[in-house]
Write a protein that holds these residues in place. Structure first.
Motif, PDB file in Angstrom:
ATOM      1  N   VAL A  31       0.832  -1.207   0.000  1.00  0.00           N
ATOM      2  CA  VAL A  31       0.000   0.000   0.000  1.00  0.00           C
ATOM      3  C   VAL A  31       0.863   1.251   0.000  1.00  0.00           C
ATOM      4  N   ALA A  32       2.163   1.092   0.220  1.00  0.00           N
ATOM      5  CA  ALA A  32       3.100   2.219   0.142  1.00  0.00           C
ATOM      6  C   ALA A  32       4.506   1.677  -0.071  1.00  0.00           C
ATOM      7  N   THR A  33       5.239   2.341  -0.927  1.00  0.00           N
ATOM      8  CA  THR A  33       6.659   2.037  -1.112  1.00  0.00           C
ATOM      9  C   THR A  33       7.388   3.356  -1.302  1.00  0.00           C
ATOM     10  N   GLY A  34       8.618   3.378  -0.905  1.00  0.00           N
ATOM     11  CA  GLY A  34       9.453   4.552  -1.079  1.00  0.00           C
ATOM     12  C   GLY A  34      10.897   4.117  -0.976  1.00  0.00           C
ATOM     13  N   GLU A  35      11.778   5.046  -1.110  1.00  0.00           N
ATOM     14  CA  GLU A  35      13.206   4.740  -1.027  1.00  0.00           C
ATOM     15  C   GLU A  35      13.514   4.111   0.327  1.00  0.00           C
ATOM     16  N   GLY A  36      13.847   2.825   0.317  1.00  0.00           N
ATOM     17  CA  GLY A  36      14.243   2.139   1.539  1.00  0.00           C
ATOM     18  C   GLY A  36      13.120   1.851   2.515  1.00  0.00           C
ATOM     19  N   ARG A  37      11.855   1.819   2.040  1.00  0.00           N
ATOM     20  CA  ARG A  37      10.745   1.540   2.958  1.00  0.00           C
ATOM     21  C   ARG A  37       9.549   0.977   2.197  1.00  0.00           C
ATOM     22  N   THR A  38       8.845   0.057   2.856  1.00  0.00           N
ATOM     23  CA  THR A  38       7.627  -0.509   2.289  1.00  0.00           C
ATOM     24  C   THR A  38       6.596  -0.737   3.388  1.00  0.00           C
ATOM     25  N   VAL A  39       5.330  -0.718   2.969  1.00  0.00           N
ATOM     26  CA  VAL A  39       4.214  -1.089   3.841  1.00  0.00           C
ATOM     27  C   VAL A  39       3.456  -2.186   3.096  1.00  0.00           C
ATOM     28  N   ARG A  40       3.432  -3.371   3.708  1.00  0.00           N
ATOM     29  CA  ARG A  40       2.878  -4.548   3.056  1.00  0.00           C
ATOM     30  C   ARG A  40       1.742  -5.131   3.889  1.00  0.00           C
ATOM     31  N   ILE A  41       0.758  -5.675   3.187  1.00  0.00           N
ATOM     32  CA  ILE A  41      -0.313  -6.448   3.802  1.00  0.00           C
ATOM     33  C   ILE A  41      -0.167  -7.881   3.280  1.00  0.00           C
ATOM     34  N   ARG A  42      -0.250  -8.840   4.197  1.00  0.00           N
ATOM     35  CA  ARG A  42      -0.124 -10.242   3.804  1.00  0.00           C
ATOM     36  C   ARG A  42      -1.305 -11.016   4.377  1.00  0.00           C
ATOM     37  N   ILE A  43      -1.961 -11.784   3.509  1.00  0.00           N
ATOM     38  CA  ILE A  43      -3.040 -12.678   3.919  1.00  0.00           C
ATOM     39  C   ILE A  43      -2.508 -14.107   3.810  1.00  0.00           C
ATOM     40  N   ILE A  44      -2.640 -14.849   4.908  1.00  0.00           N
ATOM     41  CA  ILE A  44      -2.050 -16.183   4.989  1.00  0.00           C
ATOM     42  C   ILE A  44      -3.158 -17.227   5.054  1.00  0.00           C
ATOM     43  N   ASP A  45      -3.152 -18.136   4.080  1.00  0.00           N
ATOM     44  CA  ASP A  45      -4.125 -19.224   3.985  1.00  0.00           C
ATOM     45  C   ASP A  45      -5.574 -18.724   4.057  1.00  0.00           C
ATOM     46  N   GLY A  46      -5.801 -17.459   3.722  1.00  0.00           N
ATOM     47  CA  GLY A  46      -7.143 -16.901   3.735  1.00  0.00           C
ATOM     48  C   GLY A  46      -7.780 -16.820   5.114  1.00  0.00           C
ATOM     49  N   THR A  47      -6.965 -17.015   6.162  1.00  0.00           N
ATOM     50  CA  THR A  47      -7.530 -17.043   7.519  1.00  0.00           C
ATOM     51  C   THR A  47      -6.939 -16.001   8.462  1.00  0.00           C
ATOM     52  N   GLY A  48      -5.803 -15.426   8.118  1.00  0.00           N
ATOM     53  CA  GLY A  48      -5.161 -14.436   8.978  1.00  0.00           C
ATOM     54  C   GLY A  48      -4.451 -13.397   8.142  1.00  0.00           C
ATOM     55  N   ALA A  49      -4.095 -12.288   8.787  1.00  0.00           N
ATOM     56  CA  ALA A  49      -3.449 -11.204   8.042  1.00  0.00           C
ATOM     57  C   ALA A  49      -2.446 -10.467   8.915  1.00  0.00           C
ATOM     58  N   LYS A  50      -1.437  -9.901   8.255  1.00  0.00           N
ATOM     59  CA  LYS A  50      -0.406  -9.126   8.944  1.00  0.00           C
ATOM     60  C   LYS A  50      -0.091  -7.870   8.150  1.00  0.00           C
ATOM     61  N   LEU A  51       0.219  -6.827   8.890  1.00  0.00           N
ATOM     62  CA  LEU A  51       0.709  -5.572   8.342  1.00  0.00           C
ATOM     63  C   LEU A  51       2.196  -5.528   8.663  1.00  0.00           C
ATOM     64  N   THR A  52       3.031  -5.291   7.651  1.00  0.00           N
ATOM     65  CA  THR A  52       4.475  -5.273   7.854  1.00  0.00           C
ATOM     66  C   THR A  52       5.054  -3.990   7.287  1.00  0.00           C
ATOM     67  N   LEU A  53       5.897  -3.340   8.083  1.00  0.00           N
ATOM     68  CA  LEU A  53       6.648  -2.163   7.649  1.00  0.00           C
ATOM     69  C   LEU A  53       8.116  -2.541   7.649  1.00  0.00           C
ATOM     70  N   LYS A  54       8.803  -2.264   6.543  1.00  0.00           N
ATOM     71  CA  LYS A  54      10.232  -2.553   6.439  1.00  0.00           C
ATOM     72  C   LYS A  54      10.969  -1.282   6.079  1.00  0.00           C
ATOM     73  N   ALA A 140      17.862  -5.511  -5.201  1.00  0.00           N
ATOM     74  CA  ALA A 140      16.533  -4.958  -4.956  1.00  0.00           C
ATOM     75  C   ALA A 140      15.491  -5.480  -5.940  1.00  0.00           C
ATOM     76  N   ALA A 141      15.898  -5.849  -7.142  1.00  0.00           N
ATOM     77  CA  ALA A 141      14.953  -6.349  -8.145  1.00  0.00           C
ATOM     78  C   ALA A 141      14.251  -7.617  -7.685  1.00  0.00           C
ATOM     79  N   PHE A 142      14.838  -8.328  -6.712  1.00  0.00           N
ATOM     80  CA  PHE A 142      14.250  -9.566  -6.221  1.00  0.00           C
ATOM     81  C   PHE A 142      13.506  -9.390  -4.903  1.00  0.00           C
ATOM     82  N   TYR A 143      13.399  -8.169  -4.414  1.00  0.00           N
ATOM     83  CA  TYR A 143      12.550  -7.914  -3.248  1.00  0.00           C
ATOM     84  C   TYR A 143      11.104  -8.047  -3.701  1.00  0.00           C
ATOM     85  N   ASN A 144      10.254  -8.522  -2.831  1.00  0.00           N
ATOM     86  CA  ASN A 144       8.856  -8.707  -3.190  1.00  0.00           C
ATOM     87  C   ASN A 144       8.207  -7.405  -3.656  1.00  0.00           C
ATOM     88  N   ALA A 145       8.551  -6.288  -3.037  1.00  0.00           N
ATOM     89  CA  ALA A 145       7.974  -5.007  -3.455  1.00  0.00           C
ATOM     90  C   ALA A 145       8.336  -4.702  -4.901  1.00  0.00           C
TER      91      ALA A 145
END
Length: 156
Positions: A31-54, A140-145
């Motif tokens: 939902v957001a990316t920038g130089e050296g930072r990302t905000v990611r949402i992950r849904i796992i097995d359709g039953t749970g979710a996590k918000l991750t900031l890197k 960086a080309a292999f980062y998920n973002a």
């Protein structure tokens, strides 16, 4: 705050499959990316979710903050996704005392298989599994973002 310390490898062949668990299904988006930072949402097995900031650039170690969030919130936020939604199956494989996460990508990234080893240890190349191919740690080309924004890099 946690530190994410990992190495990434392109996976060679299918020899890893006989050692892998059944895996979990992951759907993730940014939902957001920038130089050296990302905000990611992950849904796992359709039953749970996590918000991750890197935070941190293309290095082996980055700062990571991760929080469980309601599944319904994660599903609602998908409409704010930038780039493509990444879908993959993550398998865990034990090898010489370490656990490798092998991501088998689907849809637009089908055919890409990446292994991650999260450890602060310096694992000698000779101790890596035979299916751990070219190391792409710090590319960086292999980062998920980047995969979500740009697809599979030509060099893979």
């Amino acid at each position: 705050m946690a530190k994410e310390i990992e190495r990434k490898f392109l996976v060679d062949g299918s020899g890893w499959r006989k050692q892998a668990d059944d895996g979990i299904t992951i759907s993730q988006f940014y939902v957001a990316t920038g130089e050296g930072r990302t905000v990611r949402i992950r849904i796992i097995d359709g039953t749970g979710a996590k918000l991750t900031l890197k935070f941190g650039g293309a290095v082996r170690e980055r700062d990571e903050f991760e929080y469980s969030i309601p599944l319904e919130d994660a599903q609602a936020m998908e409409r704010f996704a930038i780039g493509n939604v990444i879908e993959k199956t993550r398998h865990h494989i034990s090898h010489r005392g370490y656990v490798y996460e092998v991501d088998l990508f689907k849809r637009a990234l089908a055919g890409l298989v990446i292994a991650e080893l999260e450890t602060a240890d310096d694992v000698a190349d000779a101790d890596l599994p035979s299916w751990a191919g070219r190391e792409v740690t710090g590319e960086a080309a292999f980062y998920n973002a980047s995969l979500a924004m740009n697809g599979v890099p030509d060099a893979s």
